[in-house]
Design a protein around this motif. Structure first.
Motif, PDB file in Angstrom:
ATOM      1  N   ARG A  82      27.911 -16.560  13.034  1.00  0.00           N
ATOM      2  CA  ARG A  82      27.056 -17.124  11.982  1.00  0.00           C
ATOM      3  C   ARG A  82      25.686 -17.525  12.529  1.00  0.00           C
ATOM      4  O   ARG A  82      24.654 -17.317  11.862  1.00  0.00           O
ATOM      5  CB  ARG A  82      27.756 -18.334  11.355  1.00  0.00           C
ATOM      6  CG  ARG A  82      27.047 -18.874  10.115  1.00  0.00           C
ATOM      7  CD  ARG A  82      26.933 -17.828   9.046  1.00  0.00           C
ATOM      8  NE  ARG A  82      26.304 -18.350   7.834  1.00  0.00           N
ATOM      9  CZ  ARG A  82      25.475 -17.667   7.071  1.00  0.00           C
ATOM     10  NH1 ARG A  82      25.157 -16.409   7.402  1.00  0.00           N
ATOM     11  NH2 ARG A  82      24.963 -18.197   5.980  1.00  0.00           N
ATOM     12  N   THR A 198      21.292 -25.113   8.384  1.00  0.00           N
ATOM     13  CA  THR A 198      22.186 -24.400   7.462  1.00  0.00           C
ATOM     14  C   THR A 198      23.536 -24.169   8.119  1.00  0.00           C
ATOM     15  O   THR A 198      24.597 -24.386   7.501  1.00  0.00           O
ATOM     16  CB  THR A 198      21.565 -23.050   7.056  1.00  0.00           C
ATOM     17  OG1 THR A 198      20.333 -23.283   6.378  1.00  0.00           O
ATOM     18  CG2 THR A 198      22.507 -22.270   6.141  1.00  0.00           C
ATOM     19  N   GLU A 202      27.232 -25.700   6.918  1.00  0.00           N
ATOM     20  CA  GLU A 202      28.366 -24.803   6.654  1.00  0.00           C
ATOM     21  C   GLU A 202      29.558 -25.178   7.526  1.00  0.00           C
ATOM     22  O   GLU A 202      30.709 -25.088   7.079  1.00  0.00           O
ATOM     23  CB  GLU A 202      27.946 -23.351   6.911  1.00  0.00           C
ATOM     24  CG  GLU A 202      26.978 -22.809   5.887  1.00  0.00           C
ATOM     25  CD  GLU A 202      26.580 -21.359   6.168  1.00  0.00           C
ATOM     26  OE1 GLU A 202      27.089 -20.779   7.164  1.00  0.00           O
ATOM     27  OE2 GLU A 202      25.780 -20.801   5.397  1.00  0.00           O
ATOM     28  N   ARG A 206      33.545 -26.570   6.171  1.00  0.00           N
ATOM     29  CA  ARG A 206      34.746 -25.767   6.405  1.00  0.00           C
ATOM     30  C   ARG A 206      36.009 -26.594   6.255  1.00  0.00           C
ATOM     31  O   ARG A 206      36.025 -27.777   6.524  1.00  0.00           O
ATOM     32  CB  ARG A 206      34.716 -25.151   7.803  1.00  0.00           C
ATOM     33  CG  ARG A 206      33.688 -24.005   7.904  1.00  0.00           C
ATOM     34  CD  ARG A 206      33.743 -23.350   9.253  1.00  0.00           C
ATOM     35  NE  ARG A 206      34.981 -22.638   9.448  1.00  0.00           N
ATOM     36  CZ  ARG A 206      35.209 -21.384   9.050  1.00  0.00           C
ATOM     37  NH1 ARG A 206      34.257 -20.717   8.434  1.00  0.00           N
ATOM     38  NH2 ARG A 206      36.357 -20.790   9.262  1.00  0.00           N
TER      39      ARG A 206
END
Length: 206
Positions: A82, A198, A202, A206
């Motif tokens: 990511r 960002t 994220e 989770r």
């Protein structure tokens, strides 16, 4: 003779009463009733299926850890992928005497994890990055191509405001040109920081 015959006739009855099968047949009258199927309510069903902890809360741990005492999950694979995706999507930047873009994420190493403690979720990470850049600058009245790397030695959860970068050049440049271009390249630090914010959000979700 008659007494012997009488004893012979009653012997099978005595043997039958002392047998295990006869005892089970006689005992069933006083035994506990057979269980009757009962429909579980929503809370009990969730607890039985491993999705609840009995107090109305959804358990966060694995099936084997419904008490949520301690569980750590490795997220390195997802996190590395990511970060590369987010940082690699940065656009180009224009400067007063040149322009540049991120060509590749050449290094992305570290650890990311999710820990469940007492049915509460905690996340964390620690990474380092190296980004290869390429661009063109006006050097001695000529437009010259310049390449190098932006190194971010370390960044972790909640410390993105302190993000720092070091610039390394592949090309041989004079000191004043290196200083000027290095200052331009460090302008990437702000959009890099936003991309990492960002990623951090994220990770928390989770």
């Amino acid at each position: 003779m008659e007494e012997a015959a009488a004893a012979t006739e009653t012997a099978p009855v005595t043997a039958e009463k002392s047998s295990y099968r006869y005892w089970v047949r006689e005992a069933t009258g006083d035994a506990a009733p057979l269980p009757v199927p009962r429909k579980l309510d929503a809370a009990a069903a969730a607890s039985a299926n491993g999705t609840g902890n009995g107090n109305g809360q959804t358990a966060l741990g694995s099936v084997w850890n419904q008490a949520g005492t301690w569980e750590e999950k490795n997220l390195n694979s997802w996190a590395s992928s990511r970060i590369k995706e987010l940082v690699g999507s940065l656009g180009s930047l224009d400067f007063s005497t040149g322009k540049a873009s991120i060509d590749e994420v050449s290094k992305c190493s570290g650890d990311a994890y999710l820990v469940t403690v007492r049915n509460k979720k905690r996340v964390g990470y620690n990474y380092e990055l190296s980004l290869r850049f390429k661009g063109e600058w006006k050097i001695k009245e000529e437009q010259k191509k310049v390449t190098g790397h932006i190194d971010i030695p370390e960044f972790s959860l909640g410390e993105l405001d302190d993000l720092e970068a070091e610039v390394r050049f592949t090309d041989s440049l004079e000191w004043d040109d290196k200083s000027r271009i290095s200052k331009d390249v460090k302008s990437f630090l702000s959009p890099i920081r936003e991309k990492l914010r960002t990623f951090e959000q994220e990770l928390k979700d989770r």
